[in-house]
Design a protein around this motif. Structure first.
Motif, PDB file in Angstrom:
ATOM      1  N   VAL A  89       0.755  -1.143  -0.092  1.00  0.00           N
ATOM      2  CA  VAL A  89       0.070   0.051  -0.111  1.00  0.00           C
ATOM      3  C   VAL A  89       1.009   1.352   0.110  1.00  0.00           C
ATOM      4  O   VAL A  89       2.059   1.422   0.477  1.00  0.00           O
ATOM      5  N   PRO A  90       0.269   2.449  -0.404  1.00  0.00           N
ATOM      6  CA  PRO A  90       1.213   3.616  -0.414  1.00  0.00           C
ATOM      7  C   PRO A  90       1.381   3.934   0.998  1.00  0.00           C
ATOM      8  O   PRO A  90       0.713   3.925   1.726  1.00  0.00           O
ATOM      9  N   ALA A  91       2.773   4.341   0.976  1.00  0.00           N
ATOM     10  CA  ALA A  91       3.218   5.200   2.415  1.00  0.00           C
ATOM     11  C   ALA A  91       2.957   6.428   2.486  1.00  0.00           C
ATOM     12  O   ALA A  91       3.901   7.407   2.149  1.00  0.00           O
ATOM     13  N   ALA A  92       1.518   6.842   2.738  1.00  0.00           N
ATOM     14  CA  ALA A  92       1.186   8.289   2.557  1.00  0.00           C
ATOM     15  C   ALA A  92       1.560   9.265   3.762  1.00  0.00           C
ATOM     16  O   ALA A  92       1.732   8.644   4.902  1.00  0.00           O
ATOM     17  N   GLY A  93       2.015  10.418   3.664  1.00  0.00           N
ATOM     18  CA  GLY A  93       2.406  11.245   4.876  1.00  0.00           C
ATOM     19  C   GLY A  93       3.568  11.166   5.149  1.00  0.00           C
ATOM     20  O   GLY A  93       3.674  11.623   6.321  1.00  0.00           O
ATOM     21  N   HIS A 147      13.056  19.078   2.979  1.00  0.00           N
ATOM     22  CA  HIS A 147      12.123  17.977   3.419  1.00  0.00           C
ATOM     23  C   HIS A 147      10.805  18.225   2.585  1.00  0.00           C
ATOM     24  O   HIS A 147      10.540  19.338   2.177  1.00  0.00           O
ATOM     25  N   THR A 148       9.993  16.942   2.492  1.00  0.00           N
ATOM     26  CA  THR A 148       8.877  17.116   1.777  1.00  0.00           C
ATOM     27  C   THR A 148       8.146  15.590   2.358  1.00  0.00           C
ATOM     28  O   THR A 148       8.455  14.974   3.394  1.00  0.00           O
ATOM     29  N   PHE A 149       6.712  15.673   1.947  1.00  0.00           N
ATOM     30  CA  PHE A 149       5.987  14.533   2.336  1.00  0.00           C
ATOM     31  C   PHE A 149       5.403  13.695   1.331  1.00  0.00           C
ATOM     32  O   PHE A 149       5.170  14.338   0.381  1.00  0.00           O
ATOM     33  N   THR A 150       5.344  12.469   1.555  1.00  0.00           N
ATOM     34  CA  THR A 150       4.577  11.697   0.379  1.00  0.00           C
ATOM     35  C   THR A 150       3.291  12.025   0.438  1.00  0.00           C
ATOM     36  O   THR A 150       2.492  12.246   1.386  1.00  0.00           O
ATOM     37  N   ASP A 151       2.557  12.010  -0.782  1.00  0.00           N
ATOM     38  CA  ASP A 151       1.349  12.240  -1.208  1.00  0.00           C
ATOM     39  C   ASP A 151       0.268  10.894  -0.900  1.00  0.00           C
ATOM     40  O   ASP A 151       1.132   9.892  -0.535  1.00  0.00           O
TER      41      ASP A 151
END
Length: 282
Positions: A107-111, A126-130
């Motif tokens: 599953v996507p690792a969101a956030g 830095h950033t965050f995954t959608d």
């Protein structure tokens, strides 16, 4: 890592002049970590500040903790600031999370927070995954970088060294897998890794693998080859026969029953076609 951490909580504060103040009230005794991050990054002067644990680190495994016994305790946070020179570069990828041993889908690792590091391991941005598990660092200068995703209670193995330069300003396949059983985050390849054989015609991927390994060939090798996997002591833990009597093909090998670690995979078709190391991380 503070193994006695026993509670997570959150509070919000705002910067309306002076020093921002936070407070957690009526919390049980125990060891706690505190992390601050900006909610509104568009606020004037806020660009560049990254999520920071007390006293002053972006990484949970090097954070300070508070041994709270019911009295008033203080934990200051000096938020870390990063700057990356601007340029034409782009680094991106996908982070997925596995459900553990025997999982058939990810599953996507969101956030998830993702850091861009330089060769001195300094966090630049830095950033965050959608919601689809994707992340991107845009408009960065040519140079040498590492990618470092992080999640609390997970050990991260950073990406390999990324070289952005003339003719190679965009790299969009720095992918990672979050292994929920071993509590690690490791880089995965998008199209394959570890070419073996005289002309590199056999590919073994992904590496690391959580147990489902693929062997792919792009030219006829022979009617039958033997695939053998051994642990680092030389003990054989897997052997199987694969028919490579076609111009191309791909087969899967199930290693999910093996323990996490480093193994040596070899392929023999009457002569040694090659061997390579693989890492198994559930």
């Amino acid at each position: 890592f503070d193994t006695s951490l026993n509670a997570l909580d959150s509070t919000e504060t705002c910067i309306s002049g002076g020093m921002p103040y936070y407070e957690f009230a009526n919390k049980p005794a125990g060891n706690f970590m505190v992390k601050a991050k900006l909610i509104h990054n568009a606020a004037p002067g806020s660009a560049g500040y990254m999520p920071t644990y007390g006293l002053a680190t972006p990484h949970w495994d090097s954070a300070s903790s508070v041994n709270h016994n019911g009295d008033l305790d203080t934990m200051h946070i000096n938020m870390r600031y990063g700057v990356v020179p601007s340029g034409p570069g782009f680094i991106g990828g996908l982070i997925s999370s596995g459900a553990g041993r025997g999982a058939t889908t990810d599953v996507p690792a969101a956030g998830m927070v993702v850091y861009l590091l330089n060769t001195s391991n300094q966090v630049l941005a830095h950033t965050f995954t959608d919601n689809n598990g994707r992340y991107a660092f845009k408009n960065i200068a040519d140079g040498l970088y590492y990618i470092y995703p992080e999640d609390f209670n997970y050990k991260t193995i950073p990406s390999g060294l990324i070289n952005l330069g003339a003719g190679n300003d965009s790299i969009s396949t720095i992918n990672f897998k979050q292994h929920t059983t071993s509590k690690t985050i490791t880089q995965e390849t998008a199209t394959g890794l570890n070419l073996i054989g005289g002309n590199g015609e056999i590919r073994v991927f992904p590496n690391p693998t959580s147990g489902n390994l693929f062997v792919q060939w792009s030219e006829r090798i022979g009617e039958s080859v033997i695939v053998t996997v051994k642990d680092m002591t030389g003990r054989e833990v897997y052997q199987g026969s694969v028919n490579m009597d076609t111009n191309s093909g791909k087969v899967s090998i199930n290693l999910a029953n093996l323990e996490d670690g480093i193994y040596v995979l070899s392929i023999d078709g009457g002569y040694n076609l090659g061997k390579t190391q693989i890492m198994l991380v559930h």
